[in-house]
Design an enzyme around this catalytic site. Structure first.
Site, PDB file in Angstrom:
ATOM      1  N   LYS A  91       0.715  12.431 -10.040  1.00  0.00           N
ATOM      2  CA  LYS A  91       0.607  12.830  -8.630  1.00  0.00           C
ATOM      3  C   LYS A  91       0.505  14.352  -8.515  1.00  0.00           C
ATOM      4  CE  LYS A  91       2.863   8.629  -7.184  1.00  0.00           C
ATOM      5  NZ  LYS A  91       4.094   7.919  -6.870  1.00  0.00           N
ATOM      6  N   GLN A  95      10.127   8.720  -5.570  1.00  0.00           N
ATOM      7  CA  GLN A  95       9.590   7.842  -6.613  1.00  0.00           C
ATOM      8  C   GLN A  95      10.570   6.697  -6.862  1.00  0.00           C
ATOM      9  OE1 GLN A  95       6.487   8.229  -8.160  1.00  0.00           O
ATOM     10  NE2 GLN A  95       6.957   6.201  -8.945  1.00  0.00           N
ATOM     11  N   ASP A 151       3.960   7.786   1.846  1.00  0.00           N
ATOM     12  CA  ASP A 151       3.835   6.432   1.291  1.00  0.00           C
ATOM     13  C   ASP A 151       3.627   5.380   2.380  1.00  0.00           C
ATOM     14  OD1 ASP A 151       3.885   6.425  -1.503  1.00  0.00           O
ATOM     15  OD2 ASP A 151       6.066   6.600  -1.605  1.00  0.00           O
TER      16      ASP A 151
END
Ligand code: NAP
Length: 272
Positions: free
Chosen positions: A47, A91, A114
């Site tokens: 990422k 995460q 997200d």
């Protein structure tokens, strides 16, 4: 025809890079990594590399396994209030003593790149525009659109009902006027549902798509990614068998995986 996620992801990243250049402020994505999980470290690194490529500032906040839930929630609150930070991502997985739902709910919906917070999930469910769509299903919609695959009126089968892929995928297809059937581990006659579909999206992590497709232009999107008994990276679809009868099929690797990263960067370039 192969649905080439690798090629499209490069195009999407380039579009994001150009968009970021034109913004009057640089987006700043903060990724929180708790503990030492090897796979999580690789995902976070990927990422960061993608963010650098498109000109998005990225910060990785590494926290020890021993952090308390309360301290993690405090860190998130600080980031919510930090005007320089435009996107926050935690995460997963988190250590067992931390409630992932509480952590997700703590993120400001306007920084929830997200798309997992209740506000963004709820907006999608009632047909409103969320601040962010979850990256994997959004990337799949981009892939379908790139190949001009008709979604409206299509019979779509979504296999897997996770909060990160299956459920939002079904909602997004519904929003585009597909007729959606959702399947999971209790579904009966899965093969029968798959073979008569126009679009099949499989997000399971096991070889569940192993039949000839009835419709010539049927579309198979393989989200699953795991290692087989020989350690080889594979997906949910028996590619050799299914590709003979389907019209379009996404490979593993090189299909949904790169699109997820590109779609996440698209989200991270949004500044509210
Ligand atoms: P998940 O939380 O691992 O859940 C798996 C889903 O599959 C569950 O809904 C389960 O049903 C269903 N399932 C299990 N066995 C089944 C069967 N025999 N027939 C039909 N459905 C079955 O799901 P996930 O997190 O979405 O991950 C799924 C796969 O996608 C994994 O391989 C993951 O690594 C991959 N993935 C890839 C990307 C990418 O970017 N390429 C992104 C996310 C995930 P129940 O609900 O009934 O248990």
């Amino acid at each position: 025809m192969i649905l080439d996620g690798k090629a499209l992801s490069e195009k999407v990243l380039e579009r994001v890079r150009i968009k970021v250049q034109k913004l009057n402020r640089q987006p700043h994505l903060v990724v929180i990594l708790v503990g030492d999980d090897t796979s999580s470290k690789i995902y976070v690194k990927n990422k960061r590399v993608a963010a650098e490529k498109v000109g998005i500032k990225s910060t990785i906040v590494e926290l020890p396994d021993s952090i308390t839930e309360q301290d993690l929630l405090k860190r998130i609150d600080d980031l919510n209030n930090d005007k320089d930070v435009t996107g926050i991502l935690v995460q997963l997985p988190l250590p067992k003593h931390i409630d992932k739902n509480k952590v997700t709910m703590a993120i400001s919906p306007k920084k929830d790149v997200d798309g997992f917070t209740p506000e963004n999930v709820g907006k999608l469910a009632i047909g409103l525009e969320p601040y962010f769509y979850p990256a994997t299903p959004q990337g799949i919609i981009m892939l379908l659109d790139e190949y001009n695959i008709p979604i409206e009126g299509a019979d779509a089968v979504v296999i897997g009902r996770s909060n990160i892929v299956g459920k939002p995928m079904a909602q997004m297809l519904l929003k585009r006027n597909a007729t959606v059937t959702m399947c999971h581990s209790y579904s009966k006659d899965l093969e029968c549902k798959i073979k008569t579909a126009d679009i099949v999206i499989s997000a399971v992590g096991k070889k569940v798509v192993r039949c000839k497709m009835d419709k010539k232009n049927s579309v198979i999107v393989d989200v699953g990614i795991y290692r087989d008994s020989n350690g080889r990276l594979t997906g949910d679809v028996d590619f050799d068998l299914v590709s003979k009868s389907a019209g379009y099929i996404s490979p593993v690797p090189g299909g949904v995986g790169p699109m997820t990263i590109a779609s996440l960067m698209y989200n991270a370039s949004k500044v509210y």
